[in-house]
Design a protein around this motif. Structure first.
Motif, PDB file in Angstrom:
ATOM      1  N   LEU A 146       5.116  -9.881   2.380  1.00  0.00           N
ATOM      2  CA  LEU A 146       5.395  -8.842   3.376  1.00  0.00           C
ATOM      3  C   LEU A 146       4.240  -8.684   4.368  1.00  0.00           C
ATOM      4  O   LEU A 146       4.451  -8.357   5.543  1.00  0.00           O
ATOM      5  CB  LEU A 146       5.660  -7.506   2.669  1.00  0.00           C
ATOM      6  N   SER A 147       3.003  -8.941   3.902  1.00  0.00           N
ATOM      7  CA  SER A 147       1.851  -8.858   4.811  1.00  0.00           C
ATOM      8  C   SER A 147       1.942  -9.921   5.893  1.00  0.00           C
ATOM      9  O   SER A 147       1.574  -9.687   7.051  1.00  0.00           O
ATOM     10  CB  SER A 147       0.554  -9.021   4.018  1.00  0.00           C
ATOM     11  N   VAL A 148       2.434 -11.100   5.516  1.00  0.00           N
ATOM     12  CA  VAL A 148       2.615 -12.154   6.525  1.00  0.00           C
ATOM     13  C   VAL A 148       3.649 -11.712   7.566  1.00  0.00           C
ATOM     14  O   VAL A 148       3.477 -11.922   8.774  1.00  0.00           O
ATOM     15  CB  VAL A 148       3.049 -13.454   5.833  1.00  0.00           C
ATOM     16  N   LYS A 149       4.706 -11.082   7.066  1.00  0.00           N
ATOM     17  CA  LYS A 149       5.708 -10.554   8.010  1.00  0.00           C
ATOM     18  C   LYS A 149       5.115  -9.470   8.897  1.00  0.00           C
ATOM     19  O   LYS A 149       5.404  -9.384  10.100  1.00  0.00           O
ATOM     20  CB  LYS A 149       6.899  -9.991   7.224  1.00  0.00           C
ATOM     21  N   ALA A 150       4.275  -8.611   8.304  1.00  0.00           N
ATOM     22  CA  ALA A 150       3.687  -7.506   9.062  1.00  0.00           C
ATOM     23  C   ALA A 150       2.700  -8.004  10.111  1.00  0.00           C
ATOM     24  O   ALA A 150       2.479  -7.345  11.131  1.00  0.00           O
ATOM     25  CB  ALA A 150       2.985  -6.534   8.117  1.00  0.00           C
ATOM     26  N   THR A 151       2.110  -9.173   9.881  1.00  0.00           N
ATOM     27  CA  THR A 151       1.191  -9.726  10.883  1.00  0.00           C
ATOM     28  C   THR A 151       1.924 -10.011  12.188  1.00  0.00           C
ATOM     29  O   THR A 151       1.381  -9.789  13.278  1.00  0.00           O
ATOM     30  CB  THR A 151       0.558 -11.004  10.335  1.00  0.00           C
ATOM     31  N   ALA A 152       3.145 -10.507  12.077  1.00  0.00           N
ATOM     32  CA  ALA A 152       3.917 -10.814  13.287  1.00  0.00           C
ATOM     33  C   ALA A 152       4.651  -9.596  13.822  1.00  0.00           C
ATOM     34  O   ALA A 152       4.772  -9.432  15.037  1.00  0.00           O
ATOM     35  CB  ALA A 152       4.913 -11.933  12.987  1.00  0.00           C
ATOM     36  N   GLN A 153       5.143  -8.731  12.914  1.00  0.00           N
ATOM     37  CA  GLN A 153       5.913  -7.560  13.332  1.00  0.00           C
ATOM     38  C   GLN A 153       5.381  -6.329  12.607  1.00  0.00           C
ATOM     39  O   GLN A 153       5.983  -5.851  11.640  1.00  0.00           O
ATOM     40  CB  GLN A 153       7.403  -7.764  13.015  1.00  0.00           C
ATOM     41  N   PRO A 154       4.227  -5.822  13.043  1.00  0.00           N
ATOM     42  CA  PRO A 154       3.630  -4.687  12.311  1.00  0.00           C
ATOM     43  C   PRO A 154       4.478  -3.426  12.401  1.00  0.00           C
ATOM     44  O   PRO A 154       4.457  -2.606  11.476  1.00  0.00           O
ATOM     45  CB  PRO A 154       2.272  -4.514  13.001  1.00  0.00           C
ATOM     46  N   GLY A 155       5.209  -3.246  13.478  1.00  0.00           N
ATOM     47  CA  GLY A 155       6.002  -2.030  13.608  1.00  0.00           C
ATOM     48  C   GLY A 155       7.123  -1.937  12.598  1.00  0.00           C
ATOM     49  O   GLY A 155       7.640  -0.845  12.329  1.00  0.00           O
ATOM     50  N   ILE A 156       7.539  -3.066  12.015  1.00  0.00           N
ATOM     51  CA  ILE A 156       8.680  -3.070  11.103  1.00  0.00           C
ATOM     52  C   ILE A 156       8.233  -3.115   9.642  1.00  0.00           C
ATOM     53  O   ILE A 156       8.769  -2.403   8.795  1.00  0.00           O
ATOM     54  CB  ILE A 156       9.590  -4.284  11.417  1.00  0.00           C
ATOM     55  N   TYR A 157       7.227  -3.937   9.334  1.00  0.00           N
ATOM     56  CA  TYR A 157       6.875  -4.187   7.939  1.00  0.00           C
ATOM     57  C   TYR A 157       5.590  -3.501   7.487  1.00  0.00           C
ATOM     58  O   TYR A 157       5.271  -3.555   6.299  1.00  0.00           O
ATOM     59  CB  TYR A 157       6.736  -5.699   7.705  1.00  0.00           C
ATOM     60  N   LEU A 158       4.835  -2.912   8.411  1.00  0.00           N
ATOM     61  CA  LEU A 158       3.534  -2.378   7.998  1.00  0.00           C
ATOM     62  C   LEU A 158       3.690  -1.190   7.042  1.00  0.00           C
ATOM     63  O   LEU A 158       2.932  -1.041   6.082  1.00  0.00           O
ATOM     64  CB  LEU A 158       2.742  -1.947   9.230  1.00  0.00           C
ATOM     65  N   THR A 159       4.680  -0.358   7.260  1.00  0.00           N
ATOM     66  CA  THR A 159       4.903   0.788   6.357  1.00  0.00           C
ATOM     67  C   THR A 159       5.268   0.317   4.958  1.00  0.00           C
ATOM     68  O   THR A 159       4.797   0.882   3.946  1.00  0.00           O
ATOM     69  CB  THR A 159       6.027   1.666   6.923  1.00  0.00           C
ATOM     70  N   ALA A 160       6.068  -0.755   4.879  1.00  0.00           N
ATOM     71  CA  ALA A 160       6.448  -1.285   3.568  1.00  0.00           C
ATOM     72  C   ALA A 160       5.250  -1.886   2.848  1.00  0.00           C
ATOM     73  O   ALA A 160       5.112  -1.745   1.619  1.00  0.00           O
ATOM     74  CB  ALA A 160       7.544  -2.329   3.738  1.00  0.00           C
ATOM     75  N   VAL A 161       4.358  -2.563   3.607  1.00  0.00           N
ATOM     76  CA  VAL A 161       3.159  -3.133   2.977  1.00  0.00           C
ATOM     77  C   VAL A 161       2.292  -2.016   2.406  1.00  0.00           C
ATOM     78  O   VAL A 161       1.768  -2.121   1.285  1.00  0.00           O
ATOM     79  CB  VAL A 161       2.382  -3.967   4.024  1.00  0.00           C
ATOM     80  N   SER A 162       2.134  -0.947   3.164  1.00  0.00           N
ATOM     81  CA  SER A 162       1.334   0.178   2.678  1.00  0.00           C
ATOM     82  C   SER A 162       1.952   0.796   1.424  1.00  0.00           C
ATOM     83  O   SER A 162       1.244   1.118   0.462  1.00  0.00           O
ATOM     84  CB  SER A 162       1.210   1.229   3.786  1.00  0.00           C
ATOM     85  N   ALA A 163       3.286   0.948   1.423  1.00  0.00           N
ATOM     86  CA  ALA A 163       3.963   1.520   0.246  1.00  0.00           C
ATOM     87  C   ALA A 163       3.843   0.589  -0.955  1.00  0.00           C
ATOM     88  O   ALA A 163       3.628   1.050  -2.103  1.00  0.00           O
ATOM     89  CB  ALA A 163       5.431   1.781   0.566  1.00  0.00           C
ATOM     90  N   MET A 164       3.959  -0.734  -0.710  1.00  0.00           N
ATOM     91  CA  MET A 164       3.833  -1.686  -1.821  1.00  0.00           C
ATOM     92  C   MET A 164       2.436  -1.646  -2.427  1.00  0.00           C
ATOM     93  O   MET A 164       2.251  -1.723  -3.652  1.00  0.00           O
ATOM     94  CB  MET A 164       4.153  -3.093  -1.316  1.00  0.00           C
ATOM     95  N   LYS A 165       1.414  -1.525  -1.566  1.00  0.00           N
ATOM     96  CA  LYS A 165       0.039  -1.440  -2.070  1.00  0.00           C
ATOM     97  C   LYS A 165      -0.164  -0.188  -2.920  1.00  0.00           C
ATOM     98  O   LYS A 165      -0.874  -0.222  -3.934  1.00  0.00           O
ATOM     99  CB  LYS A 165      -0.945  -1.448  -0.895  1.00  0.00           C
ATOM    100  N   GLN A 166       0.444   0.908  -2.518  1.00  0.00           N
ATOM    101  CA  GLN A 166       0.327   2.122  -3.328  1.00  0.00           C
ATOM    102  C   GLN A 166       0.961   1.924  -4.698  1.00  0.00           C
ATOM    103  O   GLN A 166       0.440   2.373  -5.721  1.00  0.00           O
ATOM    104  CB  GLN A 166       1.000   3.284  -2.597  1.00  0.00           C
ATOM    105  N   ILE A 167       2.107   1.230  -4.735  1.00  0.00           N
ATOM    106  CA  ILE A 167       2.777   0.990  -6.022  1.00  0.00           C
ATOM    107  C   ILE A 167       1.928   0.080  -6.906  1.00  0.00           C
ATOM    108  O   ILE A 167       1.734   0.331  -8.099  1.00  0.00           O
ATOM    109  CB  ILE A 167       4.169   0.369  -5.783  1.00  0.00           C
ATOM    110  N   VAL A 168       1.384  -0.999  -6.288  1.00  0.00           N
ATOM    111  CA  VAL A 168       0.612  -1.965  -7.074  1.00  0.00           C
ATOM    112  C   VAL A 168      -0.701  -1.338  -7.559  1.00  0.00           C
ATOM    113  O   VAL A 168      -1.095  -1.516  -8.725  1.00  0.00           O
ATOM    114  CB  VAL A 168       0.344  -3.226  -6.232  1.00  0.00           C
ATOM    115  N   ASN A 169      -1.396  -0.606  -6.682  1.00  0.00           N
ATOM    116  CA  ASN A 169      -2.706  -0.051  -7.057  1.00  0.00           C
ATOM    117  C   ASN A 169      -2.587   1.094  -8.050  1.00  0.00           C
ATOM    118  O   ASN A 169      -3.390   1.208  -8.968  1.00  0.00           O
ATOM    119  CB  ASN A 169      -3.442   0.425  -5.804  1.00  0.00           C
TER     120      ASN A 169
END
Length: 709
Positions: A635-658
C-alpha cells in the motif's frame, strides 16, 4: 434684512443640494468600483489599482450626465414651490429688488419669508439619493467579501472559471497531527520560474505544490533535540540542519514527484503527510480558420488568413507556423519547408494569445496546382511543445482543368457535353482579352451569346436529372422538412426519402450523391449564365471554373476499377482421385504450455482475511502481523504514486501493525483501500450448473401435474 435672510437661505440650500448630489455620485461610483475591482482581483488576479481607475471613470461619467454644478437658484425655487405649498408658488419674489415690488408683492413677500423660515436646512429630498448610494456601497462591500471567500478562479488555459482546488483542499483538510515537541512549523514554497508565481508560506506539513517547486522547512521545537529528519516515501531520509540552537531546524528540497513523508524527532515519527505535485500541462492550440482542407478556386485571391488561439496554464513562450509547399506530381514532386512567425512577440509570456497570420501564397512561390501543408507549433515557459493537425490549402490547377487529355484518344469515352463548359471558359477568357478592341454593343452581344450557350449546356445536363424546365435549378432539397410545422408530416417524409419509380428523376440510374453533385453543377452554371447575361464575363469565370471542376470530379467518380479475383486450386493428383484414402489427413493439434503466474495481489487478499478475523478475534499472531506488514509495504508503494487515495490507509495499517489492535474505523479504511488496489476479476469460462436435459425434465414434470389435475 428679512429679504436678505431669505435669499441667503436659498443659496445655502443650493450649495447643500450640490454637495449632496456630488456625495451621492462619489458613493455610487465607489460601490461600482469596489464590486468590479473585487471581481477582477479575486477571480482574474488583477491589481486593486484597477478599482481606482474604474472609480474615476464612473465618477466622470456620472458627473457628465448629472452635472450637479448646473443646479441654479431657479431650480431651488422651483423645488421649494413644488414641495412646500405654504410658499404659494411665490418664492421667486425673494429674488426681486425691494424697490420694484408693489404693495401686494410686498405683502406676499412677507408671507414667503415667514414660510422660508419654516423650511428645514436639509430637506429629506436632498438626502434620498445619498441614502441609496450608501446602501449600494454596503451591498458592494458584502458582495466583495463573498467574492473573496469563493474558491473560484479564472483559468486562462481552459478559458473558463474553475474551482480553486488548492484553496478548497487547504480549508477542508482536517487539522494535522504533529509531534508534541514541535513548537512552530513554517514552510516556504517557491514555485519554479516557468510558473511566474510568487513564493508562498504555509504552516501545514501537507504539500500541494507545482512540479519542480523548492520547499523550505523551518521547524522550532519546545526543547533542544538531537536530530530532526524528514523521511520521504519510507526510504529517503534527509537530515535537517540546526540553526542558532538545537531548537531551530531547517531544510530545503526540490519536489518533483508525489508521495508522502514523515517528520522524525529523535526517532519519534509523526503522521504521514501527503505530497501532491501539480503537473504542467502542454499548450492547447485551436485553429479557428481556415478549415482543415481549403481549396482556392480560380478567380479567388491566393491568400489564407490563419486565426488561432493558444492557451497554457502558466504561459506561452513561442508559437510558429511550420509550412511545407508541395510542387509537381508523381515522382517529380518537390517539397520546400518554411517557418512563418506570428506578429506577436510572446515576451509577456501570457497564458492566452489570439494569433492571426495572413499567408500570401505567391510569396511562397506557390502556383496553380501546388499545395500548402501547415501546422502550428507552440511552446510554453516549461519548454513543453504541442502541435496541431496538418491543414491543407490547395490552389486549383487551371491548366490541368483545361487540358485536352483523353480527347485525342482513339476511342472517345467522354460524351460531348463534358467538353462544352471548357469551351465556354476559353471563350470567356478570349472575350475578356478582346474587350478593349470591341465596341460596347459587340461586347454585350458576345456576352449574351455566351450566356445562351451556358443555358443550352445547363438544360442538357438537366435532362439527366429528369428536369424538363428550369423551375428546380438551384433549389435546395428537403428544405421544407426542417420547418417546425412539417414535423411528423409522414407524407412529406415519405416523399423525400422513398423511391418513386414513376418519377422521371428517381428513375435515373445515377446514385444520389452523383445527382446532388450534378445539381450543384447546374447551380454554378446558372450563376455563370447570370453574370454573362449582365455582361460581366470576369465575374462569371469563377462559377464556370467551379462547374468544370465539379464535372471533372463526376468523371473521376464514373471510373471504377475492380481487381480480378479468383481461386487457383493446386493441381490434382489423378492417382489418388476417387480412392477414399484419408490416412494422411490428421486432425490439427495445437499444444501450448501455460504456466500459472504468481499472484502479486495474493498478500493483499490474505490481509483482507486477517482483517475480517480481527473483527471477531482481536488477537494478532506473528504470521498475521507479517502478512499485514507486507500488505502495508504494498500500500505504501501505491501511496507514493497516489497519496491522496492510499495515504490514510497506510497510516491506519501502521497503527494496526504497531499496536496489534484494530478499530472498526481503521479496518474499514484499509479494506476500502485494498479493494481499490485489487484488479477486477476477469470472467473465466465455467461449466453450466444445470444438466443438458433440464428443460426436458421440467417439461415432463409440468405435463404430469397438468394431467393429474
Amino acid at each position: 434684512m428679512a429679504e436678505q435672510a431669505g435669499l441667503h437661505k436659498i443659496k445655502a440650500l443650493q450649495q447643500r443640494w450640490i454637495s449632496y448630489q456630488i456625495a451621492a455620485d462619489v458613493l455610487l461610483s465607489a460601490s461600482v468600483a469596489i464590486l468590479l475591482g473585487s471581481a477582477l482581483h479575486y477571480i482574474f488576479g488583477a491589481s486593486f489599482i484597477l478599482a481606482v481607475l474604474i472609480f474615476l471613470v464612473i465618477f466622470g461619467v456620472l458627473s457628465a450626465i448629472r452635472r450637479p454644478w448646473k443646479i441654479t437658484i431657479k431650480s431651488i425655487l422651483s423645488f421649494l414651490n413644488q414641495s412646500y405649498p405654504e410658499l404659494e408658488e411665490s418664492s421667486e419674489l425673494v429674488l426681486k429688488p425691494a424697490g420694484t415690488l408693489n404693495l401686494l408683492e410686498s405683502l406676499q413677500l412677507q408671507k414667503v419669508e415667514q414660510a422660508l423660515h419654516q423650511v428645514p436646512g436639509t430637506p429629506q429630498q436632498f438626502g434620498r439619493r445619498l441614502k441609496q448610494a450608501g446602501i449600494f456601497v454596503v451591498v458592494a462591500l458584502v458582495l466583495s467579501f463573498i467574492l473573496a471567500k469563493l474558491p473560484v478562479k479564472w483559468h486562462a488555459a481552459m478559458g473558463k472559471l474553475v474551482t480553486d482546488t488548492m484553496g478548497v483542499s487547504a480549508k477542508n483538510l482536517p487539522p494535522e497531527k504533529i509531534l508534541p515537541s514541535i513548537k512552530t512549523t513554517g514552510l516556504t514554497v517557491t514555485p519554479p520560474a516557468y510558473t511566474n508565481r510568487p513564493a508562498r508560506k504555509q504552516d501545514r506539513f501537507t504539500l500541494d505544490v507545482e512540479e519542480g517547486s523548492t520547499v523550505k522547512w523551518n521547524i522550532q521545537t519546545n526543547i533542544d533535540v538531537k536530530q530532526i529528519s524528514l523521511i520521504f516515501n519510507e526510504h529517503e531520509v534527509l537530515k535537517m540542519q540546526s540553526g542558532s540552537g538545537k531548537s531551530d531546524w531547517h531544510l530545503s528540497k526540490i519536489i518533483t514527484t508525489p508521495g508522502f513523508y514523515q517528520v522524525s524527532v529523535d526517532g519519534k515519527l509523526s503522521d504521514l503527510y501527503p505530497v501532491t505535485v501539480i503537473k504542467d500541462a502542454p499548450p492547447v492550440i485551436k485553429i479557428n480558420t481556415p478549415k482543415q482542407y481549403t481549396h482556392i478556386d480560380a478567380g479567388e485571391a491566393p491568400k489564407v488568413t490563419i486565426n488561432a488561439s493558444v492557451n497554457d496554464d502558466y504561459g506561452i513562450s513561442n508559437a510558429i507556423i511550420n509550412a511545407t509547399v508541395a510542387k509537381g506530381s508523381g515522382e517529380a514532386v518537390k517539397f520546400k519547408e518554411y517557418k512563418l512567425n506570428f506578429s506577436e512577440a510572446f515576451g509577456a509570456h501570457s497564458r492566452q494569445y489570439n494569433l492571426q497570420k495572413l499567408v500570401d501564397l505567391p510569396s511562397l512561390n506557390m502556383e496553380p496546382g501546388d499545395e500548402l501543408y501547415f501546422y502550428i507549433q507552440a511552446q510554453d515557459t516549461h519548454q513543453q511543445t504541442s502541435r496541431t493537425d496538418v491543414y491543407i490549402v490547395s490552389i486549383q490547377d487551371t491548366a490541368q482543368l483545361l487540358s485536352m487529355d483523353g480527347l485525342v484518344a482513339g476511342v472517345n469515352v467522354k460524351p460531348e457535353f463534358f467538353r462544352s463548359e471548357r469551351q465556354i471558359i476559353i471563350d470567356s477568357q478570349s472575350l475578356i482579352h478582346a474587350k478593349d478592341s470591341l465596341s460596347k454593343e459587340e461586347f454585350n452581344k458576345r456576352c449574351n451569346d455566351l450566356g445562351a450557350d451556358q443555358k443550352m449546356l445547363r438544360l442538357r445536363y438537366g435532362k439527366f436529372l429528369g428536369e424538363e424546365d428550369e423551375s428546380k435549378i438551384g433549389e435546395e432539397t428537403n428544405s421544407d422538412l426542417s420547418k417546425a410545422e412539417n414535423f411528423s408530416n409522414t407524407a412529406m417524409i415519405m416523399d423525400a426519402y422513398t423511391d418513386k419509380h414513376d418519377n422521371a428523376e428517381d428513375a435515373t440510374f445515377l446514385e444520389p450523391a452523383v445527382k446532388e453533385q450534378l445539381k450543384a453543377t447546374l447551380t454554378e452554371m446558372w450563376k455563370a449564365e447570370l453574370q454573362l447575361r449582365m455582361y460581366k464575363p470576369q465575374d462569371a469565370l469563377p462559377f464556370e471554373y467551379k462547374a468544370l471542376r465539379l464535372l471533372k470530379d463526376l468523371q473521376q467518380k464514373s471510373r471504377s476499377y475492380v481487381a480480378k479475383t479468383g481461386y487457383n486450386p493446386p493441381p490434382l493428383k489423378l492417382e489418388k482421385r476417387m480412392t477414399g484414402d484419408l490416412s494422411k489427413i490428421a486432425e490439427p493439434i495445437n499444444h501450448e504450455d501455460i504456466k500459472k503466474q504468481d499472484d502479486q495481489f495474493e498478500t493483499l487478499k490474505k490481509a483482507v482475511v486477517v482483517l475480517e478475523q480481527l473483527k471477531t478475534d482481536p488477537k494478532l499472531n506473528a504470521i498475521d502481523q507479517h502478512t499485514l506488514q507486507v500488505a502495508s509495504a504494498q500500500l505504501s508503494v501505491k501511496a507514493t504514486a497516489q497519496p491522496g487515495i492510499y495515504l490514510t490507509a497506510v497510516s491506519a495499517m501502521k497503527q494496526i501493525v504497531n499496536s496489534g489492535k484494530a478499530t472498526e474505523n481503521n479496518i474499514a479504511v484499509v479494506e476500502k483501500a485494498i479493494q481499490r488496489a485489487l484488479p477486477l476479476n476477469r470472467a473465466l469460462p465455467q461449466s453450466s450448473s444445470s444438466s443438458a436435459d433440464i428443460g426436458l425434465s421440467q417439461g415432463y414434470f409440468k405435463n404430469l401435474n397438468r394431467i393429474n389435475r
